[in-house]
Design a protein around this motif. Structure first.
Motif, PDB file in Angstrom:
ATOM      1  N   THR A 170      -6.402   7.760   5.865  1.00 50.93           N
ATOM      2  CA  THR A 170      -5.387   6.744   6.169  1.00 50.93           C
ATOM      3  C   THR A 170      -3.971   7.299   6.204  1.00 50.93           C
ATOM      4  O   THR A 170      -3.160   6.902   7.046  1.00 50.93           O
ATOM      5  N   THR A 171      -3.659   8.222   5.315  1.00 50.25           N
ATOM      6  CA  THR A 171      -2.294   8.746   5.246  1.00 50.25           C
ATOM      7  C   THR A 171      -1.875   9.462   6.527  1.00 50.25           C
ATOM      8  O   THR A 171      -0.687   9.663   6.760  1.00 50.25           O
TER       9      THR A 171
ATOM     10  N   SER B 288      -0.614   3.242   6.399  1.00 53.72           N
ATOM     11  CA  SER B 288      -0.389   3.106   4.956  1.00 53.72           C
ATOM     12  C   SER B 288       0.663   2.061   4.636  1.00 53.72           C
ATOM     13  O   SER B 288       0.659   1.488   3.540  1.00 53.72           O
ATOM     14  N   THR B 289       1.589   1.813   5.581  1.00 56.76           N
ATOM     15  CA  THR B 289       2.694   0.884   5.330  1.00 56.76           C
ATOM     16  C   THR B 289       2.877  -0.075   6.503  1.00 56.76           C
ATOM     17  O   THR B 289       2.452   0.208   7.634  1.00 56.76           O
TER      18      THR B 289
ATOM     19  N   VAL C 287      -7.803   5.603  -1.722  1.00 56.74           N
ATOM     20  CA  VAL C 287      -7.014   4.375  -1.620  1.00 56.74           C
ATOM     21  C   VAL C 287      -7.629   3.304  -2.509  1.00 56.74           C
ATOM     22  O   VAL C 287      -8.766   3.431  -2.975  1.00 56.74           O
TER      23      VAL C 287
END
Length: 305
Positions: free
Chosen positions: A70-71, A95-96, A154
């Protein structure tokens, strides 16, 4: 013919490669993985090119399936979008929220497909129960799994619960009024079990329970609405409904047509590219699911601090 590359052939990406290699109208142009021997293994299996750096394939493809951690979703996806390539990125989108919005804006500016891999939307059972939901009053979801050691980089909210969040949001046509949540870190440094209570402005309430440290695998979705109760068992692929009509309650058990959800998702992605249509789960839906998942994680972590 649409030229596609798969970026990342871990537990999910390897199945993307398998399906794309046999999909009509698609040429699997390359398989990319930082673990080059692994890329070579699957490239040999599916008769394509193996690469270690995804940048080496950008000029050779029309679209990519991104199944990296994901990062790295944002940086990899943005590099392809900036070169006018269509994107299917595994969930969560990023991620955001800021990263998600940047991808959405870039894709829309360039009129590109940005699809998020919320696989359960292509589950035949979910499609069936969705067709019967009218005005839900209460929704209960359970997604429990034994500890497998994957996805632990995560919180379980971003790894598993986000599936149910996306489905719940698709069933309830209303803004969220309030969210409450609790959970625990047990076997990892991240949240391993979470329980969320979501209240919507239209009065509907949803309860989501997720764990990656359960004794056994459980996947259920229950929807309660006026004169009917619907219960989907994902594992049995069985929908049990209790419907009140003319003063009597009728029980029905339905089994949807068996289809591989991932194959249906990838076919939909290719169709969106060919037909220039919006995906069932676009960047917008991916962002909204991420927003709720991050909120739940924040509430759980606050309670644990």
């Amino acid at each position: 013919m649409i030229n596609v590359a798969v970026i990342g052939v871990g537990s999910i990406g390897k199945h993307h490669a398998r399906i794309f290699s046999d999909l009509a109208g698609v040429r699997l142009a390359a398989i990319v993985d930082a673990d080059f021997p692994r890329a070579e293994e699957f490239a040999h299996k599916y008769h394509t090119t193996a690469l270690k750096d995804y940048r080496d394939v950008i000029s050779s493809v029309d679209a990519v399936s991104i199944a990296v951690p994901t990062t790295f979703h944002f940086s990899v996806a943005m590099d392809f979008l900036e070169q006018n390539k269509h994107i299917l990125v595994e969930k969560p989108i990023t991620s955001t929220i800021e990263e998600a919005e940047a991808l959405i804006n870039e894709a829309e500016k360039r009129d590109l497909v940005l699809q998020v891999g919320h696989l359960e939307r292509f589950n035949a059972g979910v499609s069936l129960i969705s067709s019967l939901v009218e005005k839900p009053q209460f929704i209960e979801s359970q997604r429990l799994s034994p500890f497998l050691g994957r996805g632990i980089d995560v919180d379980v909210t971003l790894d598993l619960m986000i599936h149910d969040i996306d489905i719940i949001l698709s069933l309830v046509n209303s803004e969220i009024a309030d969210i409450r949540a609790t959970g625990a870190r047990v076997l990892t440094e991240n949240i391993d079990v979470a329980h969320a209570w979501i209240e919507f402005e239209n009065g509907c309430i949803a309860e989501a329970v997720t764990s990656r440290i359960a004794n056994e695998k459980v996947r259920q979705l229950k929807v309660f609405q006026h004169n009917s109760y619907l219960n989907l068992d994902y594992q049995k692929q069985e929908l049990t409904s209790f419907i009140k009509s003319d003063g009597a309650v009728r029980k029905e058990i339905k089994k949807p047509e068996e289809k591989e959800p991932l194959k249906e998702q990838l076919i939909s992605f290719i169709n969106c590219i060919q037909d220039k249509t919006r995906p069932l789960v676009s960047g917008h839906e991916g962002r909204e699911a991420l927003k709720v998942a991050l909120k739940i994680s924040g509430l759980v972590n606050h309670g644990l601090s």
